[in-house]
Write a protein that holds these residues in place. Structure first.
Motif, PDB file in Angstrom:
ATOM      1  N   PHE A 200       0.818  -1.205   0.000  1.00 59.26           N
ATOM      2  CA  PHE A 200       0.000   0.000   0.000  1.00 59.26           C
ATOM      3  C   PHE A 200       0.861   1.268   0.000  1.00 59.26           C
ATOM      4  O   PHE A 200       0.326   2.370   0.060  1.00 59.26           O
ATOM      5  CB  PHE A 200      -0.926   0.019   1.219  1.00 59.26           C
ATOM      6  N   LEU A 201       2.157   1.100  -0.073  1.00 56.20           N
ATOM      7  CA  LEU A 201       3.083   2.229  -0.006  1.00 56.20           C
ATOM      8  C   LEU A 201       3.651   2.490  -1.394  1.00 56.20           C
ATOM      9  O   LEU A 201       4.287   1.622  -1.996  1.00 56.20           O
ATOM     10  CB  LEU A 201       4.215   1.916   0.981  1.00 56.20           C
ATOM     11  N   SER A 202       3.413   3.685  -1.911  1.00 55.67           N
ATOM     12  CA  SER A 202       3.927   4.052  -3.227  1.00 55.67           C
ATOM     13  C   SER A 202       5.333   4.612  -3.094  1.00 55.67           C
ATOM     14  O   SER A 202       5.718   5.108  -2.026  1.00 55.67           O
ATOM     15  CB  SER A 202       3.016   5.087  -3.876  1.00 55.67           C
ATOM     16  N   PRO A 203       6.148   4.564  -4.154  1.00 51.86           N
ATOM     17  CA  PRO A 203       7.487   5.166  -4.075  1.00 51.86           C
ATOM     18  C   PRO A 203       7.447   6.649  -3.735  1.00 51.86           C
ATOM     19  O   PRO A 203       8.322   7.147  -3.021  1.00 51.86           O
ATOM     20  CB  PRO A 203       8.054   4.915  -5.476  1.00 51.86           C
ATOM     21  N   ALA A 204       6.433   7.370  -4.224  1.00 52.19           N
ATOM     22  CA  ALA A 204       6.344   8.797  -3.922  1.00 52.19           C
ATOM     23  C   ALA A 204       6.075   9.053  -2.447  1.00 52.19           C
ATOM     24  O   ALA A 204       6.416  10.121  -1.928  1.00 52.19           O
ATOM     25  CB  ALA A 204       5.245   9.438  -4.771  1.00 52.19           C
TER      26      ALA A 204
END
Length: 687
Positions: A200-204
């Motif tokens: 659920f964690l995006s690179p941004a």
């Protein structure tokens, strides 16, 4: 026990009873200590405490207080122990699978500095996080990896109450941008962060770790923990978003692990986010992220305009501005170093003048002629070399090389690709551990070309690389050039996905890496069409075969169709190579040979026989040589033709053996396993 015994009975039984107690005590020591050594008195006390904890303190707390009261602190026997012993006791209970919810409540004491629950993630709940936030606010290290039932809001509120954290592991959890923003705001001493497999964690969402003033709509909308609720830790934590309008400072991170995150995210976002973090976190030494190779290429060639759309969308400064700030910061640091070096040089000159005066005085009195010109020139050359090396390193921080390129501190990198590996080498010359994924193709020429590119890219770290991990779906022979470039200094080698055949040069791999301590090869099973003639194998001489005398861990896994009873026995020359490895690796502690495409039982028998022969030849010597498989502690022989007689002989050979996995070994019968599953207190698994 009777008070009186016959005289003859007592004389015969007392020594035997004493020896029985000694053997029992030594057996318990061997069972609990992993390295086979006699445990210390402190460890023995902790073992006794762990054995009696369930029936005494845990039982009383669970029966009378666990579900009836909620204590902010528990004043009990464990609150008197030093935090180091409480941490060791908690880890011991986790390893032995004896840690319960009640026991964990008792062990959450204020002096605790490290808490690792990655082996029992089922105990991590919202209520437990409330206890951690209330009782353990001085934690330096927290590992909650795998606790998927914990909401991100509760995780954020818990982190708010742990400002002293230096290490935080949240791998495989429901970590999102809200949690990362909380970490950036409250954990100003954080050195290590692991958010791998947080889907659920995006690179941004990782951008706040690098500091800055974030004003993007995506960042503000992702923060979801501003509302109050009846949380178990709501009374112990402040609102995490109370001061989020202020600019964030970069964290002093030295390790950032963020592999396998952000499903469905654009590739450009990964590269831009990685480039921003590399430029804004100057202390990074260990990184695991997708897009690192392309990010290094982007930084080296200063193609920052390609990320303008990303930076505008996320509300962060453009990368060319971040790069200029880095130049300014480095110029200031360089001036400080030069000033400090000038002061040190002035002090050195004064000390040299004093030493010269003392030397002249000593010469006058003793008639000493002084040092030779050769010694003086040698010392001067050494001083110049050290000064040049120090200037090249830049004092151990981000520095600027002579051609104006950025020099990063990275030493351990995971997530690289084969393309643009030369850019990584120019930006990160100090790497000693690297993990590379090589693109594969069905064409043989493509695989050979990728292998050549890998060898050329690794040339920068030739002679210094200690750990190499390669994921390659091509033939193992195509990786030989890369191993010949870096193998002389390798201590750990991992090859995953490689294809093998009866003609695979495994001995060449061993010869190229003579210093290996850990060797792992996960390979495809050889095809049926390439069956090898057995007569050609035994004709070879194994006297001059290469060996790995420092090897501690050997893993050879072959993928196979588990619907078949046994794998195809095609690679007969593998027997000689295995015998070479097992006979020459006297320090081997972990052995894992799964689904081998060759007979294994005869290999193990030959290895045991060689050890007996060496011991027999040295029978008259006081210092007996070590024997093969004498130090092994963990053995995995799944889907092989090993027999129970051979396994028993290995158990008799190794006094440190604790675990043997014989699952799906078709030569072993159920009755044999029943008679052997508790042999010498070694756990034996068979299905």
């Amino acid at each position: 026990m009777p008070l009186f015994r016959a005289l003859g009975e007592g004389r015969q039984s007392k020594p035997r009873a004493r020896w029985t107690r000694v053997k029992k005590w030594m057996g318990s020591c061997r069972k609990t200590d992993e390295d086979g050594s006699i445990p210390s008195l402190t460890r023995l006390c902790l073992l006794s405490l762990a054995d009696n904890m369930k029936e005494v303190w845990v039982k009383d707390y669970a029966d009378n207080y666990l579900d009836q009261y909620s204590f902010r602190h528990i004043m009990g026997p464990f609150s008197l122990l030093p935090g180091r012993l409480v941490e060791e006791l908690t880890g011991m209970l986790c390893t032995r699978k004896q840690l319960s919810r009640a026991a964990l409540h008792l062990l959450l004491v204020p002096q605790l500095r490290g808490l690792s629950l990655d082996r029992c993630p089922g105990l991590v709940t919202s209520a437990l996080c409330g206890h951690i936030a209330a009782r353990c606010q001085g934690l330096w290290s927290l590992d909650l990896s795998g606790a998927q039932q914990l909401p991100s809001k509760v995780l954020s509120q818990t982190i708010c109450c742990l400002p002293a954290l230096r290490s935080l592991s949240l791998a495989g959890m429901h970590c999102d941008g809200c949690v990362i923003r909380t970490i950036a705001q409250h954990c100003c001493f954080l050195r290590h962060l692991d958010v791998s497999r947080c889907h659920f964690l995006s690179p941004a969402a990782l951008l706040p770790l690098g500091g800055g003033d974030f004003c993007s709509s995506s960042a503000s909308s992702s923060f979801c923990c501003t509302s109050t609720s009846q949380s178990p830790i709501s009374s112990f934590s402040s609102d995490p978003s109370s001061s989020f309008s202020a600019p964030l400072s970069p964290l002093p991170l030295r390790s950032l692990l963020a592999l396998d995150i952000g499903f469905g995210e654009q590739e450009g976002d990964r590269v831009a986010a990685a480039a921003y973090l590399l430029l804004s976190l100057p202390d990074l030494e260990r990184v695991a992220m997708e897009g690192l190779t392309q990010a290094c290429c982007l930084i080296e060639h200063r193609k920052f305009s390609q990320t303008d759309e990303f930076t505008e969308r996320e509300g962060i400064p453009r990368l060319n501005q971040v790069w200029r700030e880095w130049r300014h910061r480095q110029s200031m640091d360089r001036r400080k170093r030069e000033g400090a070096a000038a002061v040190d040089e002035e002090h050195e000159d004064e000390e040299e003048e004093e030493e010269e005066g003392e030397e002249e005085e000593r010469i006058l009195w003793e008639g000493y002629d002084g040092e030779s010109e050769e010694d003086s020139s040698r010392d001067e050359g050494l001083s110049v070399s050290l000064n040049q090396a120090e200037k090249k390193r830049g004092g151990g921080v981000l520095s600027q090389s002579s051609d104006g390129h950025l020099i990063l501190r990275l030493k351990d990198v995971n997530g690289l690709t084969c393309d643009f590996l030369d850019s990584v080498g120019r930006l990160c010359p100090d790497i000693y551990s690297i993990s590379v994924k090589v693109d594969d193709d069905d064409e043989d020429t493509r695989g050979r070309r990728q292998g050549s590119m890998l060898a050329a890219g690794l040339q920068t770290w030739s002679g210094q690389l200690q750990s190499l991990s390669v994921h390659f779906l091509g033939p193992l022979v195509d990786l030989l050039p890369a191993l010949q470039v870096t193998g002389s200094s390798l201590v750990s080698l991992t090859l995953e996905g490689v294809k093998t055949s009866p003609h695979t040069p495994l001995l060449e791999v061993i010869k190229a890496c003579p210093r290996l301590r850990d060797l792992l090869i996960a390979a495809e099973h050889p095809t049926i069409q390439e069956e090898e003639e057995e007569d050609q194998v035994d004709a070879q001489d194994d006297q001059d075969l290469p060996r790995l005398p420092n090897l501690r861990s050997l893993t050879l896994h072959f993928s196979d169709d588990h619907s078949q009873m046994m794998p195809f026995m095609l690679w007969m020359s593998l027997r000689k190579e295995l015998k070479c490895l097992l006979t020459g690796s006297l320090l081997l502690e972990k052995l894992s040979l799964v689904s081998l495409p060759c007979p294994l039982n005869c290999v193990l028998q030959d290895v045991l026989r060689v050890g007996i022969q060496h011991r027999y030849l040295s029978a008259g010597s006081t210092d007996l040589p070590p024997m093969p498989l004498e130090q092994v502690q963990h053995i995995d022989l799944q889907r092989t033709d090993v027999e129970m007689t051979t396994v028993k002989n290995i158990m008799l050979r190794s006094r440190r053996l604790k675990f043997v996995d014989l699952s799906h070994c078709w030569q072993i019968r159920y009755s044999e396993w029943l008679n052997c599953k508790t042999f010498r207190e070694v756990k034996v698994v068979w299905v």
